[in-house]
Design a protein around this motif. Structure first.
Motif, PDB file in Angstrom:
ATOM      1  N   SER A   1       8.587   8.562   3.388  1.00 20.87           N
ATOM      2  CA  SER A   1       8.359   9.716   2.511  1.00 20.87           C
ATOM      3  C   SER A   1       8.270   9.276   1.054  1.00 20.87           C
ATOM      4  CB  SER A   1       9.485  10.731   2.675  1.00 20.87           C
ATOM      5  OG  SER A   1      10.665  10.230   2.094  1.00 20.87           O
ATOM      6  N   ARG A   2       7.724  10.148   0.233  1.00 23.36           N
ATOM      7  CA  ARG A   2       7.563   9.834  -1.182  1.00 23.36           C
ATOM      8  C   ARG A   2       8.892   9.577  -1.872  1.00 23.36           C
ATOM      9  NH1 ARG A   2       2.474  10.776  -3.254  1.00 23.36           N
ATOM     10  NH2 ARG A   2       1.112  11.897  -1.846  1.00 23.36           N
ATOM     11  N   SER A   3       9.976  10.127  -1.392  1.00 25.33           N
ATOM     12  CA  SER A   3      11.269   9.918  -2.031  1.00 25.33           C
ATOM     13  C   SER A   3      11.906   8.607  -1.597  1.00 25.33           C
ATOM     14  CB  SER A   3      12.215  11.076  -1.708  1.00 25.33           C
ATOM     15  OG  SER A   3      12.423  11.159  -0.313  1.00 25.33           O
ATOM     16  N   SER A   4      11.318   7.950  -0.612  1.00 20.85           N
ATOM     17  CA  SER A   4      11.821   6.660  -0.157  1.00 20.85           C
ATOM     18  C   SER A   4      10.973   5.544  -0.748  1.00 20.85           C
ATOM     19  CB  SER A   4      11.760   6.575   1.373  1.00 20.85           C
ATOM     20  OG  SER A   4      12.517   7.589   1.958  1.00 20.85           O
ATOM     21  N   ILE A   5      11.308   4.331  -0.380  1.00 22.69           N
ATOM     22  CA  ILE A   5      10.524   3.189  -0.836  1.00 22.69           C
ATOM     23  C   ILE A   5       9.162   3.225  -0.154  1.00 22.69           C
ATOM     24  CG2 ILE A   5      10.399   0.668  -0.886  1.00 22.69           C
ATOM     25  CD1 ILE A   5      13.493   0.710  -0.794  1.00 22.69           C
ATOM     26  N   TRP A   6       8.093   3.266  -0.939  1.00 20.41           N
ATOM     27  CA  TRP A   6       6.748   3.377  -0.388  1.00 20.41           C
ATOM     28  C   TRP A   6       6.080   2.035  -0.175  1.00 20.41           C
ATOM     29  CZ3 TRP A   6       3.091   6.719   1.346  1.00 20.41           C
ATOM     30  CH2 TRP A   6       3.428   8.056   1.337  1.00 20.41           C
ATOM     31  N   GLN A   7       6.544   1.029  -0.836  1.00 20.81           N
ATOM     32  CA  GLN A   7       5.840  -0.247  -0.759  1.00 20.81           C
ATOM     33  C   GLN A   7       6.006  -0.867   0.615  1.00 20.81           C
ATOM     34  OE1 GLN A   7       3.839  -1.164  -3.168  1.00 20.81           O
ATOM     35  NE2 GLN A   7       4.461   0.688  -4.231  1.00 20.81           N
ATOM     36  N   ARG A   8       4.911  -1.306   1.172  1.00 18.40           N
ATOM     37  CA  ARG A   8       4.938  -2.013   2.441  1.00 18.40           C
ATOM     38  C   ARG A   8       4.352  -3.387   2.236  1.00 18.40           C
ATOM     39  NH1 ARG A   8       2.976   3.507   3.440  1.00 18.40           N
ATOM     40  NH2 ARG A   8       4.591   4.439   4.675  1.00 18.40           N
TER      41      ARG A   8
ATOM     42  N   HIS B   1       0.827  -1.201   0.000  1.00 13.43           N
ATOM     43  CA  HIS B   1       0.000   0.000   0.000  1.00 13.43           C
ATOM     44  C   HIS B   1       0.859   1.249   0.000  1.00 13.43           C
ATOM     45  CE1 HIS B   1       0.549  -0.518   4.417  1.00 13.43           C
ATOM     46  NE2 HIS B   1       0.556   0.790   4.408  1.00 13.43           N
ATOM     47  N   GLN B   2       0.241   2.330  -0.409  1.00 13.33           N
ATOM     48  CA  GLN B   2       0.890   3.638  -0.448  1.00 13.33           C
ATOM     49  C   GLN B   2      -0.130   4.644   0.030  1.00 13.33           C
ATOM     50  OE1 GLN B   2       2.689   4.654  -4.168  1.00 13.33           O
ATOM     51  NE2 GLN B   2       2.610   6.829  -3.754  1.00 13.33           N
ATOM     52  N   HIS B   3       0.072   5.177   1.228  1.00  9.39           N
ATOM     53  CA  HIS B   3      -0.842   6.161   1.786  1.00  9.39           C
ATOM     54  C   HIS B   3      -0.119   7.490   1.945  1.00  9.39           C
ATOM     55  CE1 HIS B   3      -3.671   3.017   2.532  1.00  9.39           C
ATOM     56  NE2 HIS B   3      -2.861   2.392   3.354  1.00  9.39           N
TER      57      HIS B   3
ATOM     58  N   ARG C   1       5.982  -5.985   8.797  1.00  9.76           N
ATOM     59  CA  ARG C   1       5.799  -4.746   8.040  1.00  9.76           C
ATOM     60  C   ARG C   1       7.168  -4.314   7.562  1.00  9.76           C
ATOM     61  NH1 ARG C   1       6.751   0.682   9.123  1.00  9.76           N
ATOM     62  NH2 ARG C   1       5.395   2.138   8.054  1.00  9.76           N
ATOM     63  N   CYS C   2       7.317  -4.166   6.252  1.00 11.98           N
ATOM     64  CA  CYS C   2       8.597  -3.771   5.672  1.00 11.98           C
ATOM     65  C   CYS C   2       8.430  -2.411   5.009  1.00 11.98           C
ATOM     66  CB  CYS C   2       9.050  -4.791   4.633  1.00 11.98           C
ATOM     67  SG  CYS C   2       9.130  -6.474   5.261  1.00 11.98           S
ATOM     68  N   ALA C   3       9.154  -1.427   5.496  1.00 13.53           N
ATOM     69  CA  ALA C   3       9.064  -0.075   4.931  1.00 13.53           C
ATOM     70  C   ALA C   3      10.399   0.622   5.122  1.00 13.53           C
ATOM     71  CB  ALA C   3       7.942   0.709   5.605  1.00 13.53           C
ATOM     72  N   GLY C   4      11.309   0.385   4.215  1.00 14.18           N
ATOM     73  CA  GLY C   4      12.629   1.003   4.342  1.00 14.18           C
ATOM     74  C   GLY C   4      13.289   0.566   5.636  1.00 14.18           C
ATOM     75  N   PRO C   5      13.780   1.514   6.445  1.00 16.89           N
ATOM     76  CA  PRO C   5      14.449   1.148   7.687  1.00 16.89           C
ATOM     77  C   PRO C   5      13.479   0.841   8.830  1.00 16.89           C
ATOM     78  CG  PRO C   5      14.451   3.511   7.456  1.00 16.89           C
ATOM     79  CD  PRO C   5      13.835   2.955   6.194  1.00 16.89           C
ATOM     80  N   ASN C   6      12.176   0.991   8.593  1.00 19.54           N
ATOM     81  CA  ASN C   6      11.177   0.840   9.648  1.00 19.54           C
ATOM     82  C   ASN C   6      10.481  -0.512   9.570  1.00 19.54           C
ATOM     83  OD1 ASN C   6      11.560   3.589  10.528  1.00 19.54           O
ATOM     84  ND2 ASN C   6      10.532   4.161   8.638  1.00 19.54           N
TER      85      ASN C   6
ATOM     86  N   SER D   1       0.412   9.911   4.267  1.00 15.28           N
ATOM     87  CA  SER D   1       0.215  10.109   5.707  1.00 15.28           C
ATOM     88  C   SER D   1       1.543  10.441   6.368  1.00 15.28           C
ATOM     89  CB  SER D   1      -0.370   8.844   6.338  1.00 15.28           C
ATOM     90  OG  SER D   1       0.537   7.768   6.235  1.00 15.28           O
ATOM     91  N   THR D   2       1.465  10.913   7.601  1.00 20.77           N
ATOM     92  CA  THR D   2       2.678  11.223   8.347  1.00 20.77           C
ATOM     93  C   THR D   2       3.072  10.100   9.291  1.00 20.77           C
ATOM     94  OG1 THR D   2       1.379  12.335  10.044  1.00 20.77           O
ATOM     95  CG2 THR D   2       2.276  13.703   8.272  1.00 20.77           C
ATOM     96  N   GLY D   3       2.188   9.140   9.483  1.00 15.98           N
ATOM     97  CA  GLY D   3       2.497   8.028  10.356  1.00 15.98           C
ATOM     98  C   GLY D   3       1.429   6.960  10.276  1.00 15.98           C
ATOM     99  N   GLU D   4       1.718   5.834  10.892  1.00 19.80           N
ATOM    100  CA  GLU D   4       0.789   4.716  10.915  1.00 19.80           C
ATOM    101  C   GLU D   4       0.788   4.118  12.306  1.00 19.80           C
ATOM    102  OE1 GLU D   4       2.417   2.183   7.905  1.00 19.80           O
ATOM    103  OE2 GLU D   4       1.379   3.242   6.299  1.00 19.80           O
ATOM    104  N   VAL D   5      -0.368   3.646  12.733  1.00 23.15           N
ATOM    105  CA  VAL D   5      -0.500   2.958  14.002  1.00 23.15           C
ATOM    106  C   VAL D   5      -1.102   1.600  13.703  1.00 23.15           C
ATOM    107  CG1 VAL D   5      -1.586   2.969  16.280  1.00 23.15           C
ATOM    108  CG2 VAL D   5      -0.814   5.111  15.264  1.00 23.15           C
ATOM    109  N   PHE D   6      -0.499   0.554  14.228  1.00 25.44           N
ATOM    110  CA  PHE D   6      -0.975  -0.800  13.993  1.00 25.44           C
ATOM    111  C   PHE D   6      -1.321  -1.479  15.305  1.00 25.44           C
ATOM    112  CE2 PHE D   6       1.838   0.064  10.432  1.00 25.44           C
ATOM    113  CZ  PHE D   6       1.087  -0.401   9.361  1.00 25.44           C
ATOM    114  N   TYR D   7      -2.349  -2.325  15.255  1.00 26.17           N
ATOM    115  CA  TYR D   7      -2.662  -3.237  16.353  1.00 26.17           C
ATOM    116  C   TYR D   7      -2.944  -4.577  15.708  1.00 26.17           C
ATOM    117  CZ  TYR D   7      -4.743  -5.503  20.335  1.00 26.17           C
ATOM    118  OH  TYR D   7      -5.001  -6.384  21.354  1.00 26.17           O
TER     119      TYR D   7
END
Length: 136
Positions: free
Chosen positions: A122-129, A83-85, A101-106, A87-93
């Motif tokens: 960010s848009r300049s980073s890898i967006w795919q999760r 997905h590509q949203h 969850r794979c998103a660059g260094p996070n 947003s400034t952040g995500e919260v998961f439960y």
């Protein structure tokens, strides 16, 4: 004088002392039972189910509150959701199962009852999760 860029032209500026006094619509009470039932159905497909109140909020984009969109995310065992949203952040439960969850260094690994808050990529980073779940 420099021409303002498109982002600056759309921006709204608030002085810090009144930043939280801006008018926001009242959020109606909602239970999202239909969305919950779709997410927990045995045959639910991998995907996301938004809890959208944009009509009641008068929002031009999907929203649960004026500043947030909540959604159920279903990932069937062995499948991946990308997905590509904007947003400034995500919260998961994690409600059940386990996944990653794979998103660059996070990158995060989690299982049932785990919660986390993550910065958005960010848009300049890898967006795919990608998320994998063992719940079904």
């Amino acid at each position: 004088m420099a021409r303002p860029d498109r982002a600056a032209a759309r921006a709204e500026f608030y002085a810090p002392e009144i930043a939280f006094d801006r008018p926001v619509p009242k959020v109606p009470a909602a239970a999202f039972r239909a969305e919950r039932d779709r997410a927990f159905a045995a045959d639910a497909a991998t995907g996301s189910i938004p809890c959208d109140l944009s009509g009641q909020l008068g929002s031009p984009w999907p929203a649960t509150t004026p500043t947030m969109l909540a959604r159920y995310v279903v990932i069937r065992a062995g499948e991946t959701l990308q997905h590509q949203h904007c947003s400034t952040g995500e919260v998961f439960y994690v409600m059940r199962g386990a996944g990653e969850r794979c998103a660059g260094p996070n990158n995060l690994r989690g299982s049932a009852a785990m919660h986390s808050a993550c910065p958005a990529v960010s848009r300049s980073s890898i967006w795919q999760r990608r998320m994998r779940s063992c719940c079904r």
